[in-house]
Design a protein around this motif. Structure first.
Motif, PDB file in Angstrom:
ATOM      1  N   ILE A  66       0.839  -1.197   0.000  1.00 22.33           N
ATOM      2  CA  ILE A  66       0.000   0.000   0.000  1.00 22.33           C
ATOM      3  C   ILE A  66       0.874   1.248   0.000  1.00 22.33           C
ATOM      4  O   ILE A  66       0.490   2.299  -0.516  1.00 22.33           O
ATOM      5  CB  ILE A  66      -0.963  -0.023   1.207  1.00 22.33           C
ATOM      6  N   ALA A  67       2.088   1.134   0.526  1.00 15.87           N
ATOM      7  CA  ALA A  67       3.006   2.275   0.520  1.00 15.87           C
ATOM      8  C   ALA A  67       3.362   2.690  -0.907  1.00 15.87           C
ATOM      9  O   ALA A  67       3.497   3.879  -1.206  1.00 15.87           O
ATOM     10  CB  ALA A  67       4.270   1.938   1.305  1.00 15.87           C
ATOM     11  N   ALA A  68       3.514   1.719  -1.795  1.00 19.80           N
ATOM     12  CA  ALA A  68       3.844   2.034  -3.187  1.00 19.80           C
ATOM     13  C   ALA A  68       2.736   2.849  -3.840  1.00 19.80           C
ATOM     14  O   ALA A  68       2.989   3.708  -4.693  1.00 19.80           O
ATOM     15  CB  ALA A  68       4.088   0.744  -3.963  1.00 19.80           C
ATOM     16  N   GLN A  69       1.499   2.584  -3.438  1.00 20.58           N
ATOM     17  CA  GLN A  69       0.358   3.333  -3.971  1.00 20.58           C
ATOM     18  C   GLN A  69       0.262   4.719  -3.336  1.00 20.58           C
ATOM     19  O   GLN A  69       0.124   5.720  -4.027  1.00 20.58           O
ATOM     20  CB  GLN A  69      -0.937   2.560  -3.707  1.00 20.58           C
ATOM     21  N   TYR A  70       0.356   4.789  -2.013  1.00 18.19           N
ATOM     22  CA  TYR A  70       0.166   6.055  -1.312  1.00 18.19           C
ATOM     23  C   TYR A  70       1.310   7.033  -1.568  1.00 18.19           C
ATOM     24  O   TYR A  70       1.107   8.244  -1.595  1.00 18.19           O
ATOM     25  CB  TYR A  70       0.080   5.812   0.196  1.00 18.19           C
ATOM     26  N   GLN A  71       2.526   6.507  -1.714  1.00 13.78           N
ATOM     27  CA  GLN A  71       3.710   7.366  -1.771  1.00 13.78           C
ATOM     28  C   GLN A  71       4.316   7.468  -3.168  1.00 13.78           C
ATOM     29  O   GLN A  71       5.481   7.837  -3.321  1.00 13.78           O
ATOM     30  CB  GLN A  71       4.768   6.830  -0.796  1.00 13.78           C
ATOM     31  N   GLN A  72       3.530   7.172  -4.186  1.00 16.55           N
ATOM     32  CA  GLN A  72       4.096   7.102  -5.525  1.00 16.55           C
ATOM     33  C   GLN A  72       4.569   8.455  -6.054  1.00 16.55           C
ATOM     34  O   GLN A  72       5.350   8.519  -6.999  1.00 16.55           O
ATOM     35  CB  GLN A  72       3.091   6.480  -6.498  1.00 16.55           C
TER      36      GLN A  72
END
Length: 515
Positions: A131-137
Motif C-alpha cells: 500500500i506504501a507504493a500506492q500512497y507514496q508514488q
C-alpha cells in the motif's frame, strides 16, 4: 446467528454480577481483551490498509505527522514537530528531539529516510505490491539534512503530500531493527516502531498482543496491555463479553443492540468515513451500457436498507466525498437518487433482454453484506434487472478475470483530501485501475489536474466535475457509509472514532477524560 438468541443473552446478563474483575498490569493500568473477527496478515504499515491492520497496528506505529480522527481528520505534528513547504515539490520536516523507538533507541533522520525509501515501498517481493507504493508514488526523494531535519521532494506538484505522510503506510520504523531482523518474515514477528504500544505477539487465528510503550513521546498510554483476541463468530464475541471474557467487542450488528443495551454494557459507534460501494466491470457486455449502470443505482432504496438493517444509525454521503475534504467539499451535491420508474425506463431504453448480471459475493466480509445483497437483488428484479448472486470465498476469486460482474468494495479516505479515495483507486497505480474495469479519459484528465493544483478555486471546480463524472458514468454504485459498532464494559474509558482506527493511545478523548 447460530448459538445466539435473546434468551441466551438475557440469561448471561442475569449472571453478570459474577463477571471477573478487570485485570491490571504492574503499572496499575488496566489490561484489555478485545474480541475481533480477524487480524492483520502482516504487522507492518507498508503492507495493507485493510480493517484489521488499521484497527490494531495504528496503535503501534507513528509517522512524521498524525491524523486527528477526533478533529475532522486534521493533520497534526507527531514525530515531526514542525514542517514547512519550501516550494511546490518540497517539504522540510524538523524532527521532535528524543523520540524513542520501542527498543529504546532514538528516532533519527536516517530512520525517516529508510522508512519512506524505495526498499520499504517495494516490500518483501521487491515488486512494489504494497500500500506504501500506492500512497507514496509521488515521492521522488527523501533526504536527511542533519540528524533532525528531513527534506521530502515529490516528482511534481503534490499539494497533499503532507497529508499523505500523515496517513497509513508512512509510519517510521527503526532501520537498525529492520536490518537486525535479517528478513521481512522475521521483521513481521517483532517490528519496532515508535507508537504508543509495541507488538509483542502475533499468532495467526489466535491473537495479536500489544504492550505499552511507556516512553511514548505523546504521553503514557492508558492501558498496560491490549490483547486482540481473534473470535470470528459474532455470537461467540457477544457471549464472551457477557461472560466477562472480553472488555470490548467489535463488529456488533444492529439486531444485537437492544440486548446489549439492557445489560451492563454500552453500545458505541456509528457511521464511519468508509464508503460502501458496488464495483462494476464496465467492460462487461451488459454492464458496458451506462443506462444499465444508472438503473442499477436508481433501483436502490438506500433509506430502506439503512432503516431495516442498520436501525437508521448510518447514512448516505453527498456523492463520493466527505466534509473532511475541506474547501472542496460540496454539501449541495445530491445523494444518489432512488427512482424505480426512471430505472425501468432506462432498462427499456437499453433493450435489456434479461441476460443474467453476475454479482460476486463474499460471505460478510463487510457487515450485513449478504443480507444487503439479497435485498438488492429483489430491488433490481422489481425494475426488470436479472442479477444473480455468485458466492465467492476470497477476493482473489472476486477479482479473477474476466470478471464481467459487480461486487462489494469500500473506498477509504486515507487522508483528508479527495485524492485519498476514488482518485487513489482509479488513478494509475490504484487498485481499481489495475483491474481495468473502467476507462474514462475525462476522469483521468480531471483527476490528474486536481492532484497537482494548488489553486483553491480551480480545485473546487475540478472536484465538482469529478463528482459529476462519477454520478453520470456510474463506474461504481454508492450504497452508504459503512457502520462500525462496538459493545464495551460501561466503565471502560475508550471511545470510537468515525473511522476504522481503534485508538487506545493517550490522544483518544476518552483517555484524556480518564486522566
Amino acid at each position: 446467528m447460530p448459538g445466539l438468541s435473546r434468551r441466551s443473552l438475557l440469561k448471561a446478563v442475569a449472571v453478570g454480577a459474577a463477571m471477573p474483575p478487570r485485570a491490571f498490569g504492574q503499572s496499575g493500568r488496566p489490561r484489555l481483551v478485545v474480541a475481533v473477527p480477524t487480524q492483520p496478515d502482516y504487522a507492518d504499515p507498508v503492507m495493507l490498509n485493510n480493517t484489521p491492520a488499521l484497527r490494531m497496528l495504528s496503535n503501534a506505529f507513528d509517522g512524521l505527522l498524525r491524523i486527528d480522527f477526533s478533529d475532522n481528520m486534521t493533520v497534526k505534528p507527531a514525530i515531526a514537530e514542525t514542517w514547512r513547504r519550501i516550494d511546490d515539490t518540497s517539504v522540510e520536516f524538523t524532527l521532535r528531539r528524543g523520540v524513542k523507538f520501542h527498543d529504546g533507541s532514538i528516532v533519527t533522520a536516517d530512520d525517516v529516510v529508510f522508512s519512506l525509501g524505495k526498499e520499504r515501498r517495494l516490500g518483501p517481493s521487491g515488486s512494489g505490491n504494497t500500500i506504501a507504493a500506492q500512497y507514496q508514488q509521488s515521492i521522488a526523494s527523501v533526504q536527511a539534512r542533519g540528524p533532525h531535519t528531513v527534506l521530502v521532494t515529490t516528482k511534481g506538484p503534490d499539494p497533499a503530500i503532507d497529508k499523505k505522510l500523515a496517513a497509513w503506510s508512512a509510519q517510521i520504523v527503526s532501520e537498525a531493527a529492520f536490518r537486525n531482523a535479517g528478513s521481512w518474515d522475521n521483521w513481521f514477528r517483532a517490528p519496532i516502531g515508535a507508537g504508543a504500544y509495541r507488538v509483542i505477539s502475533n499468532q495467526k487465528d489466535v491473537s495479536l498482543v500489544l504492550k505499552s510503550h511507556d516512553d511514548y513521546w505523546g504521553g503514557l498510554p492508558p492501558f498496560d496491555r491490549i490483547e486482540f483476541r481473534i473470535v470470528p463468530e459474532l455470537s461467540s464475541r457477544v457471549n464472551g463479553l457477557l461472560a466477562g471474557d472480553y472488555d470490548l467487542i467489535s463488529d456488533l450488528l444492529p439486531d444485537q443492540f437492544d440486548s446489549i443495551d439492557a445489560s451492563r454494557f454500552d453500545v458505541v459507534g456509528g457511521a464511519i468515513a468508509n464508503l460502501r460501494v458496488l464495483a462494476i466491470d464496465t467492460t462487461a457486455p451488459v454492464l458496458s451500457d451506462r443506462r444499465i449502470r444508472q438503473a442499477l443505482s436508481l433501483a436502490i432504496d438506500r433509506d430502506l436498507i439503512i432503516s431495516q438493517l442498520w436501525r437508521g444509525r448510518i447514512d448516505v454521503p453527498n456523492g463520493a466525498q466527505y466534509p473532511m475534504f475541506g474547501d472542496v467539499y460540496d454539501p449541495a451535491f445530491p445523494v444518489p437518487a432512488h427512482d424505480p420508474d426512471k430505472a425501468r425506463a432506462l432498462v427499456r431504453q437499453a433493450g435489456y433482454d434479461g441476460d443474467p448480471i453476475a454479482y460476486r459475493l463474499l460471505n460478510n466480509w463487510y457487515p450485513n453484506q449478504v443480507l444487503t445483497a439479497q435485498i438488492l437483488v429483489q430491488m433490481w428484479k422489481s425494475v426488470g434487472l436479472n442479477v444473480v448472486l455468485h458466492p465467492m470465498e476470497n477476493f482473489s476469486q472476486v477479482y479473477a478475470k474476466p470478471s464481467h460482474a459487480i461486487w462489494d468494495e469500500s473506498f477509504l479516505p486515507s487522508w483528508p483530501d479527495p485524492t485519498s479515495m476514488v482518485w487513489r483507486q482509479h488513478a494509475a497505480g490504484g487498485g481499481q485501475h489495475a483491474l481495468k474495469i473502467w476507462d474514462s479519459p475525462q476522469y483521468q484528465s480531471v483527476g490528474a489536474a486536481f492532484a497537482q493544483s494548488s489553486d483553491a478555486e480551480q480545485r473546487k471546480e475540478l472536484a465538482h466535475r469529478a463528482l459529476e463524472i462519477l454520478a453520470e458514468d456510474v463506474p461504481f454504485i454508492i450504497l452508504h457509509n459503512n457502520g462500525a459498532f462496538y459493545a464495551k464494559r460501561r466503565n471502560l474509558a475508550w471511545a470510537p472514532y468515525s473511522a476504522l482506527v481503534m485508538d487506545f493511545g493517550p490522544f483518544n478523548p476518552a483517555a484524556r477524560t480518564r486522566q
